[in-house]
Design an enzyme around this catalytic site. Structure first.
Site, PDB file in Angstrom:
ATOM      1  N   LYS A 140       1.021  -1.227   0.280  1.00  0.00           N
ATOM      2  CA  LYS A 140      -0.176  -0.115  -0.163  1.00  0.00           C
ATOM      3  C   LYS A 140       0.719   1.195   0.087  1.00  0.00           C
ATOM      4  O   LYS A 140       2.166   1.175   0.301  1.00  0.00           O
ATOM      5  CB  LYS A 140      -0.995  -0.101   1.160  1.00  0.00           C
ATOM      6  CG  LYS A 140      -0.392   0.036   2.485  1.00  0.00           C
ATOM      7  CD  LYS A 140      -1.160   0.012   3.745  1.00  0.00           C
ATOM      8  CE  LYS A 140      -0.517   0.338   5.077  1.00  0.00           C
ATOM      9  NZ  LYS A 140      -1.404   0.208   6.328  1.00  0.00           N
ATOM     10  N   TYR A 168      13.505  31.643   2.972  1.00  0.00           N
ATOM     11  CA  TYR A 168      12.565  32.506   3.657  1.00  0.00           C
ATOM     12  C   TYR A 168      12.495  32.762   5.086  1.00  0.00           C
ATOM     13  O   TYR A 168      13.143  32.148   5.892  1.00  0.00           O
ATOM     14  CB  TYR A 168      11.415  31.611   3.184  1.00  0.00           C
ATOM     15  CG  TYR A 168      10.776  31.687   1.730  1.00  0.00           C
ATOM     16  CD1 TYR A 168      10.521  32.696   0.988  1.00  0.00           C
ATOM     17  CD2 TYR A 168      10.612  30.178   1.189  1.00  0.00           C
ATOM     18  CE1 TYR A 168      10.239  32.930  -0.349  1.00  0.00           C
ATOM     19  CE2 TYR A 168      10.006  30.176  -0.056  1.00  0.00           C
ATOM     20  CZ  TYR A 168      10.206  31.224  -0.790  1.00  0.00           C
ATOM     21  OH  TYR A 168       9.862  31.270  -2.079  1.00  0.00           O
TER      22      TYR A 168
END
Length: 373
Positions: A36, A266
């Site tokens: 999965k 940033y």
């Protein structure tokens, strides 16, 4: 490597891990290999062909994963997540084996199977003190007649999942779960004498399968990919020698020396206190390199650890190249894996970003190219 990064998958490590975990199993126990979440981030097209000869079954979560798997294999597939009622017909057509846990779901599968004129193989999920999908033990006696009254459904197994065995030496909750599960299984077996049972994933195999419980199958997930479910189990089962399967490799997009007082990234989260060489790595949180690694993560360049500077952005981040003064544009950067004598592990990335190794690998973008080595 043509792109800004690639994920390298070791076929030898995959085969080794399945064989090593298999040696912990009693005879005649089947193995469902869990693929999965894009094979825990490793890539279905890369992993499934390697694993197929060693799998009694594959396990996925949903219909989309089943459909993708059917492009790669006709092996047995267990679909153990939520499949909406309107989609169960397609799942049956793809020969997926569904989990059941409610009256509405059983009726939807019965109708779809009857319409398709073929039986549907199902697995009854019991919520034995976990609190996720599954029928509550107190409601099992009401659900069993519904299951018996659905002739198109072929019940393969009763199963559950452990809640608290990875990070504790206290088996008390596991023992409670096993007692609840045993009681539920006994109820089901009266109505379905040939039904099988399973409780364990990788952690259950390591922590509980050798305590005398008897199961017909184990569901091997994280261990297949060379990662231990927890630190304590890694210590207890170090002799198994699981081998990480994945490496995440990029390259330096730019190398430059910034002056003292120059900001990086940033928010001015890092200001250089001296002239320093930095490298720009063209990966970011959109690729799965978590923003929480800002200022704390480390990568490998020329076999040396280089710290992440400032904030990880969507598509890039900066690293301190002071330990590798001869680094140049285009040099390989290892975000996860080994280079020369150094290794950055999924466990380290998890610790730096406040999560677990499962999430580190599972969240790596499926858009990054993957290559079997």
């Amino acid at each position: 490597m043509k792109s800004a990064a690639e994920i390298r998958i070791s076929a030898a490590a995959l085969r080794y891990n399945v064989a090593a975990l298999g040696r912990l199993l009693p005879p005649d126990v089947q193995v469902a290999l869990v693929v999965k979440a894009n094979a825990y981030g490793h890539g279905l097209p890369q992993v499934v062909p390697i694993l197929e000869p060693m799998a009694d079954a594959f396990q996925v979560d949903d219909l989309d994963e089943l459909a993708r798997l059917r492009e790669l294999t006709q092996a047995r597939v267990l679909v153990f997540g939520f499949v909406p009622p309107e989609d169960v017909g397609e799942a049956i057509a793809l020969d997926g084996e569904l989990c059941v846990y409610s009256r509405e779901q059983i009726e939807a599968i019965q109708q779809a199977a009857k319409k398709a004129k073929r039986p549907a193989r199902v697995h009854l999920k019991v919520d034995c003190l976990l609190g996720r999908l599954g029928v509550l033990p107190s409601e099992l006696s009401d659900l069993l007649p519904v299951l018996e009254g659905a002739p198109q459904l072929e019940l393969q197994s009763v199963y559950g999942h452990y809640a608290n065995i990875e990070d504790t030496d206290d088996p008390s909750h596991a023992l409670k779960q096993e007692a609840v599960f045993e009681h539920c299984f006994t109820q089901v077996r009266r109505a379905f004498p040939r039904v099988q049972r399973h409780l364990s994933a990788t952690s259950g195999l390591m922590a509980r399968e050798r305590t005398g419980i008897i199961n017909d199958m184990v569901r091997l997930g994280i261990g297949v990919y060379g990662l231990y479910p927890s630190g304590p189990l890694a210590a207890s089962y170090a002799s198994v020698g699981l081998k990480p399967v994945m490496s995440w490799v990029s390259r330096l997009a730019q190398v430059k020396t910034i002056p003292a007082g120059h900001p990086v990234g940033y928010g001015l989260a890092f200001i250089a206190g001296r002239p320093m060489p930095i490298g720009i790595v063209p990966q970011g949180y959109s690729d799965g390199y978590s923003r929480s690694l800002s200022g704390v993560g480390e990568v490998l360049v020329a076999g040396k650890r280089c710290k992440v500077l400032g904030r990880v952005a969507m598509n890039m981040f900066a690293v301190d190249l002071s330990s590798t003064p001869y680094a140049k544009q285009g040099d390989e950067v290892v975000l996860l894996g080994s280079q020369r004598d150094e290794t950055v592990t999924a466990e380290e990335l998890a610790e730096w970003s406040g999560t677990i190794n499962y999430e580190v690998v599972a969240r790596i973008s499926p858009l990054l190219p993957r290559r079997v080595v």
